[in-house]
Design an enzyme around this catalytic site. Structure first.
Site, short mmCIF file in Angstrom:
data_model
loop_
_atom_site.label_atom_id
_atom_site.label_comp_id
_atom_site.label_asym_id
_atom_site.label_seq_id
_atom_site.Cartn_x
_atom_site.Cartn_y
_atom_site.Cartn_z
N ASN A 16 16.70 -24.66 -4.79
CA ASN A 16 17.33 -24.57 -3.46
C ASN A 16 18.14 -23.30 -3.29
O ASN A 16 19.05 -23.24 -2.46
CB ASN A 16 18.23 -25.78 -3.22
CG ASN A 16 17.43 -27.05 -3.03
OD1 ASN A 16 16.24 -26.97 -2.71
ND2 ASN A 16 18.04 -28.18 -3.24
N THR B 92 14.23 -34.22 -9.11
CA THR B 92 14.70 -34.23 -10.48
C THR B 92 16.05 -34.92 -10.64
O THR B 92 16.88 -34.88 -9.76
CB THR B 92 14.85 -32.79 -11.01
OG1 THR B 92 15.50 -32.86 -12.28
CG2 THR B 92 15.71 -31.93 -10.09
N LYS C 260 20.49 -26.74 -7.07
CA LYS C 260 19.58 -26.52 -8.20
C LYS C 260 18.81 -25.24 -7.92
O LYS C 260 18.76 -24.81 -6.75
CB LYS C 260 18.64 -27.73 -8.38
CG LYS C 260 17.82 -28.08 -7.15
CD LYS C 260 17.06 -29.37 -7.36
CE LYS C 260 16.32 -29.77 -6.09
NZ LYS C 260 15.69 -31.08 -6.20
N ASP D 65 18.30 -24.99 2.09
CA ASP D 65 17.90 -26.40 2.06
C ASP D 65 19.09 -27.36 2.07
O ASP D 65 19.48 -27.92 1.05
CB ASP D 65 17.06 -26.67 0.81
CG ASP D 65 16.21 -27.92 1.02
OD1 ASP D 65 15.17 -28.05 0.38
OD2 ASP D 65 16.61 -28.74 1.86
N ASP E 45 22.88 -31.02 -3.62
CA ASP E 45 21.54 -30.80 -4.18
C ASP E 45 21.43 -29.38 -4.73
O ASP E 45 20.44 -28.69 -4.53
CB ASP E 45 20.47 -31.06 -3.10
CG ASP E 45 19.11 -31.31 -3.74
OD1 ASP E 45 18.10 -31.31 -3.02
OD2 ASP E 45 19.05 -31.45 -4.99
#
Ligand SMILES: CC(=O)N[C@H]1CCN(c2c(Cl)cnc3[nH]c(-c4cn(C)nc4C)nc23)C1
Length: 287
Positions: A144, A175, A141, A157, A139
């Site tokens: 995070n 997203t 991005k 995260d 994840d």
């Protein structure tokens, strides 16, 4: 000792709670100070009631705690410990002094190449560390990633990370922009647990740092189509070295994506990150 919060048993009374720092998906985060040592940290509060409703979210939090507790790297946000009371679970997290990276990115629109290169080099170092421990973040991005007091970035995260291999079903939310083709295509899910997924997301992150928007940003249907074809255009004002690295990460076949060791040795990274080089990375003097 890099673990100042030594006691293994923590409880709420040990902390003075400060201002709210922000909201995560499932909880709020507060600035906190451990009374006996004055140690500053971020206290993430999750309500058990909210977790029990979510499907398997409680397991996700347990996995986040189990994974993040065992990680120790300057570019990964530390989880010092956790405790709970009847209603809430508390995570004692490292406090990142300069907050959320995506807010800096939105404020600055896009990062100069020297700053983007430093961030990507730090991300590659953190991902190499994670992959060596068979942890896939999945994840990556801007939302995070946090920024430490010295401007270094910290991946936070770990709610979506897994110990590879793992055949737990995961529902996706949030997203689409950062999802690699193998995670949006139906069919075999075993590619979801190949660490190469993080290489694709690193390419998306690099593009967004330099251009100010994600490479496949569009309507959800179009984003889906464009990811599946790796259909993106890189503006001509992006340097040719940066273009080269983006194109070597945003490759449909996971096996053909540039390995992290080669990312760290890529000319674009070397040009901006090797100490003692021409001082290209001149930050504005702090006012
Ligand atoms: C998903 C999630 O938890 N997001 C955020 C909320 C704050 N949180 C922080 C966490 Cl978990 C750790 N350190 C933080 N530092 C800050 C922050 C610092 N400034 C100057 N402004 C802010 C905001 N926030 C945090 C993570």
């Amino acid at each position: 000792v890099d673990q100042p919060l030594v006691p293994k048993q923590f409880h709420l009374g040990m902390f003075e709670i400060g201002r709210p720092l922000g909201k995560g998906k499932f909880g709020r985060v507060y600035l906190a100070r451990e009374r006996s040592t004055g140690f500053i940290c971020a206290l993430k509060v999750l309500y058990k009631s909210e977790l029990q409703q979510g499907t398997g979210v409680e397991k996700q939090v347990r996995r986040e705690i189990e994974i993040q507790s065992n990680l120790r790297h300057p570019n990964i946000l530390k989880l010092y410990g956790h405790f709970h009371d009847s209603k809430r679970i508390f995570l004692i997290l490292e406090f990142a002094g300069k907050g959320e990276l995506y807010k800096h990115l939105r404020r600055e629109n896009r990062f100069p190449e020297w700053k983007a290169a430093q961030y990507i080099a730090q991300m590659a170092a953190a991902l190499r560390y994670l992959h060596r421990k068979h942890v896939i973040h999945r994840d990556i991005k801007p939302e995070n990633i946090l920024v430490g007091i010295h401007g270094e970035i910290k991946i936070s995260d770990f709610g979506w990370s897994v110990h590879a291999p793992n055949n737990r079903r995961n529902t996706l939310c949030g997203t689409l922009d950062y999802l690699p083709p193998e995670m949006i295509k139906s069919g075999s899910k075993d590619n979801w647990y190949n660490e190469k997924v993080d290489l694709w997301s690193l390419g998306v992150l690099m593009y967004e740092f330099l251009v100010g928007e994600a490479p496949f940003e569009d309507t959800p249907i179009m984003t889906h189509k464009r990811i599946a074809r790796a259909d993106m255009t890189i503006p001509e004002w992006v340097s040719k070295e940066a273009k080269d690295l983006i194109k070597k990460l945003l490759v449909l076949d996971p096996e053909k994506r540039l390995p992290l060791e080669e990312v760290q040795n890529h000319p674009w990274i070397i040009k901006h990150c090797v100490k003692g080089e021409r001082a290209t990375n001149r930050e504005k003097p702090v006012k």
